[in-house]
Design a protein around this motif. Structure first.
Motif, mmCIF file in Angstrom:
data_model
loop_
_atom_site.group_PDB
_atom_site.id
_atom_site.type_symbol
_atom_site.label_atom_id
_atom_site.label_comp_id
_atom_site.label_asym_id
_atom_site.label_seq_id
_atom_site.Cartn_x
_atom_site.Cartn_y
_atom_site.Cartn_z
ATOM 1 N N ILE A 121 44.408 -88.402 58.522
ATOM 2 C CA ILE A 121 43.173 -87.986 59.252
ATOM 3 C C ILE A 121 43.256 -87.860 60.942
ATOM 4 N N THR A 122 44.126 -88.707 61.346
ATOM 5 C CA THR A 122 44.267 -88.918 62.783
ATOM 6 C C THR A 122 45.123 -87.507 63.406
ATOM 7 N N ALA A 123 46.199 -87.095 62.368
ATOM 8 C CA ALA A 123 47.000 -86.095 62.659
ATOM 9 C C ALA A 123 45.960 -84.713 62.674
ATOM 10 N N ALA A 124 45.073 -84.528 61.820
ATOM 11 C CA ALA A 124 44.105 -83.623 61.408
ATOM 12 C C ALA A 124 43.117 -83.490 62.690
ATOM 13 N N VAL A 125 42.613 -84.717 63.123
ATOM 14 C CA VAL A 125 41.695 -84.628 64.363
ATOM 15 C C VAL A 125 42.456 -84.212 65.310
ATOM 16 N N VAL A 126 43.686 -84.910 65.847
ATOM 17 C CA VAL A 126 44.553 -84.299 67.050
ATOM 18 C C VAL A 126 44.753 -82.574 66.810
ATOM 19 N N TYR A 127 45.054 -82.360 65.628
ATOM 20 C CA TYR A 127 45.514 -80.877 65.322
ATOM 21 C C TYR A 127 43.983 -80.179 65.674
ATOM 22 N N GLY A 128 42.677 -80.533 65.400
ATOM 23 C CA GLY A 128 41.447 -79.742 65.584
ATOM 24 C C GLY A 128 41.165 -79.717 67.261
ATOM 25 N N LEU A 129 41.623 -80.977 67.711
ATOM 26 C CA LEU A 129 41.343 -80.835 69.498
ATOM 27 C C LEU A 129 42.089 -80.091 70.018
ATOM 28 N N ILE A 130 43.617 -79.910 69.622
ATOM 29 C CA ILE A 130 44.440 -78.910 70.190
ATOM 30 C C ILE A 130 43.792 -77.560 70.082
ATOM 31 N N LEU A 131 43.627 -77.157 68.882
ATOM 32 C CA LEU A 131 43.025 -75.820 68.442
ATOM 33 C C LEU A 131 41.808 -75.591 69.339
ATOM 34 N N PHE A 132 41.058 -76.515 69.435
ATOM 35 C CA PHE A 132 39.702 -76.477 70.155
ATOM 36 C C PHE A 132 40.090 -76.060 71.826
ATOM 37 N N PHE A 133 40.888 -76.972 72.293
ATOM 38 C CA PHE A 133 41.157 -76.947 73.699
ATOM 39 C C PHE A 133 42.017 -75.677 74.248
ATOM 40 N N MET A 134 42.600 -75.308 72.882
ATOM 41 C CA MET A 134 43.619 -74.034 73.385
ATOM 42 C C MET A 134 42.724 -72.968 73.113
ATOM 43 N N ALA C 42 53.744 -84.931 58.271
ATOM 44 C CA ALA C 42 54.404 -83.625 58.265
ATOM 45 C C ALA C 42 53.777 -82.715 57.639
ATOM 46 N N GLY C 43 53.035 -82.578 56.874
ATOM 47 C CA GLY C 43 51.992 -81.775 56.287
ATOM 48 C C GLY C 43 51.018 -81.069 56.939
ATOM 49 N N VAL C 44 50.417 -82.103 57.869
ATOM 50 C CA VAL C 44 49.536 -81.671 58.673
ATOM 51 C C VAL C 44 50.178 -80.663 59.962
ATOM 52 N N ILE C 45 51.380 -81.223 60.279
ATOM 53 C CA ILE C 45 52.179 -80.371 61.358
ATOM 54 C C ILE C 45 52.608 -78.904 60.647
ATOM 55 N N LEU C 46 53.156 -78.996 59.647
ATOM 56 C CA LEU C 46 53.427 -77.717 59.163
ATOM 57 C C LEU C 46 52.296 -76.780 58.672
ATOM 58 N N PRO C 66 52.572 -82.588 45.990
ATOM 59 C CA PRO C 66 53.441 -83.605 46.927
ATOM 60 C C PRO C 66 52.402 -83.916 48.038
ATOM 61 N N LEU C 67 52.597 -85.269 48.447
ATOM 62 C CA LEU C 67 51.443 -85.589 49.588
ATOM 63 C C LEU C 67 51.730 -84.682 50.878
ATOM 64 N N SER C 68 52.601 -84.055 51.199
ATOM 65 C CA SER C 68 52.743 -83.017 52.301
ATOM 66 C C SER C 68 51.561 -81.886 52.243
ATOM 67 N N GLY C 69 51.495 -81.696 50.715
ATOM 68 C CA GLY C 69 50.369 -80.518 50.545
ATOM 69 C C GLY C 69 48.922 -81.165 50.998
ATOM 70 N N PHE C 70 48.636 -82.589 50.454
ATOM 71 C CA PHE C 70 47.621 -83.213 50.944
ATOM 72 C C PHE C 70 47.291 -82.929 52.582
ATOM 73 N N GLY C 71 48.348 -83.151 53.240
ATOM 74 C CA GLY C 71 48.525 -83.121 54.616
ATOM 75 C C GLY C 71 48.045 -81.770 55.243
ATOM 76 N N ALA C 72 48.738 -80.648 54.514
ATOM 77 C CA ALA C 72 48.298 -79.401 54.903
ATOM 78 C C ALA C 72 46.821 -78.917 54.417
ATOM 79 N N LEU C 73 46.493 -79.637 53.595
ATOM 80 C CA LEU C 73 44.873 -79.386 53.122
ATOM 81 C C LEU C 73 44.360 -80.091 54.307
ATOM 82 N N LEU C 74 44.441 -80.966 54.852
ATOM 83 C CA LEU C 74 43.716 -81.934 55.850
ATOM 84 C C LEU C 74 43.675 -80.664 57.113
ATOM 85 N N ALA C 75 44.863 -80.204 57.307
ATOM 86 C CA ALA C 75 44.726 -79.133 58.509
ATOM 87 C C ALA C 75 44.077 -78.028 58.368
ATOM 88 N N LYS C 76 44.010 -77.392 57.214
ATOM 89 C CA LYS C 76 43.551 -76.418 56.572
ATOM 90 C C LYS C 76 41.843 -76.614 56.782
#
Lengths: 137, 339, 122
Positions: A121-134, C42-46, C66-76
């Motif tokens: 979740i932290t990574a997702a929030v950081v990603y969201g913040l980056i997208l927002f401020f970019m 890594a899934g979130v980043i990728l 795989p859990l990387s898919g879970f990360g990608a889902l979070l990013a999406k």
């Protein structure tokens, strides 16, 4: 010297087994996904239902004391798929039930899987913040 | 009274082990020493609700059997030295609370049986009582839940990891003129060589074992060949190999005299226990099921019983601390000491 | 053969993710919990970089299970929520996307814990 005396893990056996068992779990996931799609669900929902089904199966197998026995051979093959995440939630819930439903089962359910959510979740929030401020949005 | 030489106390009033009992569960019943146990439960819950209660029950049964075999009752004991692996010595306190015997709880990780045996022998040697008991236990499931993972968690064990024995051993010491006699005791010092892998405790304990052996041989002027068996407790395969190598390098080769309780109790290949058994129920049950009877029958004349412990806490290991080891040694013999 | 192809792809790619995890277990000091965390992050980043979606398109469940898919889902989920709700979406997106999986694990976990108790290992 400690290194010399300590036997190495049997990678020649572990890695192919992880591939096989992990691959089979994903194939099962694919089958479930195709099934839900054939029932007329859109792709995203079918994928979510497939995940939920795998979580259910993992919880069932963990409860029936089977999952840990598969994991003995599967290694990362049973760890990396979402079934491994479910096992990491279900097994402490079962284990610490003896210390009560609130402080045992409830409090310790995420003792292993908690970090996955915290950092995911932290990574997702950081990603969201980056997208927002970019200014992407 | 005992004579001190260096770190070793030589006992000359010949305290002896007058009775003993060993209990275990399923995995132990499938091992090579199964026939030697007094009681084995197929079901490792022992019919109790929790694993902790099951372990308490192991201690309760072990001391009950030892008392029964010695035709004694709890009030014949002036003190009991007990320990286990769980926080606050749960299994000992809760398991023995109904006995009504003066109680000293000990923590020495897997070395606790040698620690309690040594203290019981010194208690008798000092003339502080007629009889003293030493008892320890461990349970695979209660240990897993406290130190590692939930039982149903799917994890792989590393090849250096050891399998916690579900069992308990109780020994009652007194002054009966019959073997096995306690001849000497070497209290170990804490030795830390910086091993941080909690799955490789054998390696963490081997330096402590070597240190205690070195002191004992120096103090006693004896050599490994004077003993039929040097029974280390729970070094497992990895630690045993390291100990033999270290002793060899120091010019005191163990000449095939060393064997490890963790390797005796299980068939390592067949039972999938990786590097062997461990836990303070391991050395305790091997001592009380197999070693003491062998001394009594004269199959072993002189035994060095040296239980080793990894004195770590999960908190300290998570904080990046290394694992301190300790080894206590007790010389048991078919013949009494000096006087 | 056409019918089997998605399964083969899921097997091969999913298996490869797991085999890589085993390499980490066997050859590094990483504990399983750390490996899981690494996979999700890594899934979130990728996923965020747009690299993961093509793998999902190719391998289906082989990449989502795989859990990387879970990360990608979070990013999406985060990306989509940002579009709808602005900054607030950065906070709501991840959990919303992951809600089904996490709630299922909690609910089934609780049920399993009520019905079963753990047993000794053999």
């Amino acid at each position: 010297m400690t290194k010399e005396a300590s036997p190495n893990t049997k990678s020649w056996r572990n890695i192919p087994l992880a591939f096989l068992i992990g691959g089979l779990i994903c194939t099962l996931g694919q089958g479930l996904m195709e099934f839900y799609r054939s029932q007329g669900l859109p792709k995203d929902e079918a994928s979510t239902w497939a995940s939920v089904s795998l979580v259910f199966l993992s919880a069932l197998l963990t409860g029936m004391k089977v999952y840990d026995n598969i994991a003995k051979f599967g290694g990362a093959g049973t760890l990396v798929p979402i079934t491994g995440f479910a096992n990491a939630v279900v097994s402490p819930a079962m284990e610490f039930k003896s210390e009560g439903f609130v402080l045992g089962l409830g409090a310790k359910m995420f003792i292993i899987a908690g970090p996955v959510i915290v950092y995911g979740i932290t990574a997702a929030v950081v990603y969201g913040l980056i997208l927002f401020f970019m200014g992407a949005f | 009274m005992a004579t001190r030489k260096g770190n070793t106390l030589f006992l000359d009033t010949a305290p002896s082990v007058i009775s003993y009992g060993a209990v275990g569960s399923k995995k132990e019943s499938e091992g090579p020493l199964a026939a030697a146990f007094d009681r084995l439960w197929e079901d490792s819950t022992l019919g109790e609700e929790t694993w902790e209660k099951a372990e308490c029950r192991l201690q309760k049964e072990a001391i009950r059997i030892a008392l029964e075999k010695g035709e004694l009752s709890p009030k014949d004991l002036q003190v009991i030295f007990a320990g286990d692996l769980l926080n606050q010595c749960t299994s000992s306190t809760y398991g023995l609370r109904e006995l009504g015997v003066p109680f000293i709880g000990l923590y020495g990780a897997c070395s606790t049986m040698a620690e309690s045996l040594a203290l019981a022998a010194l208690f008798i040697e000092g003339g502080f009582g007629e009889r003293a008991a030493a008892i320890t236990s461990s349970h695979f499931c209660s240990a897993e839940r406290q130190f590692r993972f939930p039982l149903e968690y799917g994890g792989q064990r590393t090849p250096t990891s050891q399998w916690t024995v579900t069992g308990s051993g109780a020994a009652i010491l007194g002054r009966k003129a019959a073997p096995p006699y306690v001849r000497a005791v070497t209290i170990g010092t804490i030795t830390d060589m910086g091993i941080t892998d909690a799955n490789n405790m054998g390696a963490a304990m081997a330096p402590a074992a070597a240190d205690t052996l070195r002191r004992f041989f120096k103090d006693s002027g004896m050599k490994p060949a004077d003993f039929d068996l040097i029974a280390t407790g729970d070094l497992g395969q990895v630690g045993s190999e390291l100990l033999r190598e270290v002793m060899e390098k120091e010019g005191c080769p163990l000449e095939g005299r060393q064997n490890d309780c963790g390797l005796m109790i299980y068939d390592r290949e067949r039972q999938q226990v990786e590097a062997g058994g461990s836990g303070c129920g391991c050395s305790a049950s091997v001592l009380c099921a197999y070693l003491l009877p062998a001394l009594q029958r004269g199959e072993i004349m002189n035994l060095l019983f040296m239980a080793t412990g990894a004195l770590m806490s999960t908190t300290a290991v998570q904080q990046g601390e290394s694992i301190p080891g300790i080894a206590h040694l007790v010389w048991l013999s078919k013949e009494p000491g000096m006087r | 053969m056409e019918m089997l192809l998605p399964y083969l792809k899921a097997f091969a790619v999913g298996g490869a993710f797991c085999a890589l995890g085993q390499v980490f277990i066997d050859y590094t000091k990483l504990t399983p919990a750390r490996i899981l965390v690494a996979y999700v992050v890594a899934g979130v980043i990728l996923g965020g970089l747009g690299i993961y979606q093509p793998i999902i398109d190719f391998a289906g469940a082989g990449a989502t299970v795989p859990l990387s898919g879970f990360g990608a889902l979070l990013a999406k989920g985060t990306r989509e929520a940002l579009g709808e709700k602005g900054l607030l979406g950065a906070l709501t997106g991840g959990f919303t996307a992951a809600a089904a999986g996490i709630a299922a694990a909690i609910f089934f976990g609780l049920i399993a814990a009520l019905l079963f108790r753990s047993g000794d290992k053999s």
